[in-house]
Design a protein around this motif. Structure first.
Motif, PDB file in Angstrom:
ATOM      1  N   ARG A  55      65.399  13.356  55.591  1.00  0.00           N
ATOM      2  CA  ARG A  55      64.123  13.627  56.253  1.00  0.00           C
ATOM      3  C   ARG A  55      64.278  14.784  57.244  1.00  0.00           C
ATOM      4  N   MET A  56      65.378  14.838  57.960  1.00  0.00           N
ATOM      5  CA  MET A  56      65.629  15.927  58.908  1.00  0.00           C
ATOM      6  C   MET A  56      65.742  17.257  58.176  1.00  0.00           C
ATOM      7  N   SER A  57      66.354  17.229  56.998  1.00  0.00           N
ATOM      8  CA  SER A  57      66.485  18.465  56.212  1.00  0.00           C
ATOM      9  C   SER A  57      65.115  18.987  55.792  1.00  0.00           C
ATOM     10  N   THR A  58      64.255  18.073  55.384  1.00  0.00           N
ATOM     11  CA  THR A  58      62.897  18.467  54.994  1.00  0.00           C
ATOM     12  C   THR A  58      62.146  19.079  56.179  1.00  0.00           C
ATOM     13  N   LEU A  59      62.286  18.459  57.323  1.00  0.00           N
ATOM     14  CA  LEU A  59      61.599  18.942  58.527  1.00  0.00           C
ATOM     15  C   LEU A  59      62.150  20.293  58.976  1.00  0.00           C
ATOM     16  N   ALA A  60      63.478  20.456  58.888  1.00  0.00           N
ATOM     17  CA  ALA A  60      64.087  21.727  59.297  1.00  0.00           C
ATOM     18  C   ALA A  60      63.644  22.856  58.377  1.00  0.00           C
ATOM     19  N   ALA A  61      63.556  22.555  57.089  1.00  0.00           N
ATOM     20  CA  ALA A  61      63.082  23.570  56.138  1.00  0.00           C
ATOM     21  C   ALA A  61      61.643  23.959  56.445  1.00  0.00           C
ATOM     22  N   GLN A  62      60.839  22.959  56.818  1.00  0.00           N
ATOM     23  CA  GLN A  62      59.444  23.216  57.168  1.00  0.00           C
ATOM     24  C   GLN A  62      59.351  24.056  58.442  1.00  0.00           C
ATOM     25  N   ALA A  63      60.204  23.739  59.419  1.00  0.00           N
ATOM     26  CA  ALA A  63      60.169  24.487  60.695  1.00  0.00           C
ATOM     27  C   ALA A  63      60.655  25.914  60.532  1.00  0.00           C
ATOM     28  N   SER A  64      61.393  26.199  59.469  1.00  0.00           N
ATOM     29  CA  SER A  64      61.891  27.562  59.227  1.00  0.00           C
ATOM     30  C   SER A  64      60.836  28.463  58.610  1.00  0.00           C
ATOM     31  N   ASN A  65      59.708  27.889  58.281  1.00  0.00           N
ATOM     32  CA  ASN A  65      58.625  28.653  57.655  1.00  0.00           C
ATOM     33  C   ASN A  65      57.838  29.427  58.711  1.00  0.00           C
ATOM     34  N   ASP A  66      57.498  30.676  58.378  1.00  0.00           N
ATOM     35  CA  ASP A  66      56.761  31.540  59.317  1.00  0.00           C
ATOM     36  C   ASP A  66      55.354  31.030  59.591  1.00  0.00           C
ATOM     37  N   THR A  67      54.819  30.275  58.684  1.00  0.00           N
ATOM     38  CA  THR A  67      53.423  29.850  58.804  1.00  0.00           C
ATOM     39  C   THR A  67      53.233  28.627  59.692  1.00  0.00           C
ATOM     40  N   VAL A  68      54.316  28.022  60.152  1.00  0.00           N
ATOM     41  CA  VAL A  68      54.225  26.809  60.970  1.00  0.00           C
ATOM     42  C   VAL A  68      53.792  27.162  62.386  1.00  0.00           C
TER      43      VAL A  68
END
Length: 269
Positions: free
Chosen positions: A95-108
């Motif tokens: 779950r942390m990996s999914t969240l970290a990948a999401q936070a690495s997105n420019d659109t967040v």
């Protein structure tokens, strides 16, 4: 008339004696057939001693195998508890990996990053809580302190687990946890989480190998217990039967002499 009277008296005595002998033989044969001779020490100390020695040897052998089996079962349960805890840790990391990948997105947006950071912090605390509570038989399993030796027969098997806390897994930035408040730090956190997942997977494989090894030993011990226990019991029973047969044969041989003694008595009538 007196002679006839004496003849009848002696015949009666002979019949009485014969009946007495038959009664004693019947009682003794009955006791032999039910194993009474083997179960009552007062009826034969040598037979009782033989039976007791065999029984003691059987018990000693079975108890040794049973103790080994108990140690192996303890080891197996330990691996199961450890593996279950690692699976929970792995779920948190996924779950942390999914969240970290999401936070690495420019659109967040910043609000989304803030919420992601809160959840990742909660997941990190959850991992440490799992490490803190994962124990068996009053032994902590995943804090790096667990090491135990299991004795099986003449062999000793030592099992040790690594520290799976967030510090040991490298999931901290200056002891403050992972930083996902910006794209760059989120990307670095993602790499750290990925390495942590690999470390947990590697430790899980180690514990699974321990479990498989102990399971094989347990299966071998179970088979050995059945075969050895059955063979030992068969040996004991065979020995008892041999003693019974020898005793019965001796008694019957003595019994076969009874008719001749009766005939000798009757010939005197």
């Amino acid at each position: 008339m007196r002679v006839n009277s004496n003849g009848l008296s002696q015949s009666s005595i002979a019949q009485f004696n014969l009946g007495l002998v038959d009664s004693l033989m019947e009682r003794n044969l009955s006791r032999l057939s039910t194993g009474y001779k083997l179960n009552q020490s007062q009826n034969g100390s040598s037979v009782q001693s033989t039976s007791s020695k065999l029984s003691d040897q059987i018990k000693l052998h079975i108890n040794s195998i049973t103790e080994d089996d108990s140690n192996i079962q303890k080891a197996i349960t330990t691996t199961q508890v450890g593996e279950s805890a690692l699976n929970d840790i792995n779920s948190c990391l996924s779950r942390m990996s999914t969240l970290a990948a999401q936070a690495s997105n420019d659109t967040v947006t910043e609000d989304v990053r803030h919420n992601i950071q809160i959840e990742v912090n909660d997941l990190s605390r959850a991992i440490n809580q799992i490490v803190h509570t994962a124990e068996f038989n009053n032994n902590k399993l995943l804090d790096g302190t667990y090491k135990e030796t299991f004795n099986v027969g003449q062999d000793s098997i030592t099992m040790a687990f690594k520290d799976m806390s967030t510090d040991a897994l490298g999931l901290t930035d200056n002891k403050s946890g992972l930083d996902l408040t910006c794209k760059e730090s989120a990307s670095k956190s993602y790499d750290k989480i990925d390495k942590a997942i690999s470390a947990v997977s590697s430790e899980t494989a180690v514990i699974q190998s321990y479990n498989a090894h102990f399971q094989r030993i347990k299966d071998h011990l179970s088979t050995n217990t059945e075969v050895s226990g059955g063979a030992a019991q068969d040996l004991l029973q065979s020995t008892k039967h041999l003693i019974l047969t020898q005793s019965a044969s001796s008694m019957l041989a003595q019994g076969n002499q009874t008719p001749q003694r009766v005939m000798d008595l009757l010939s005197q009538v």
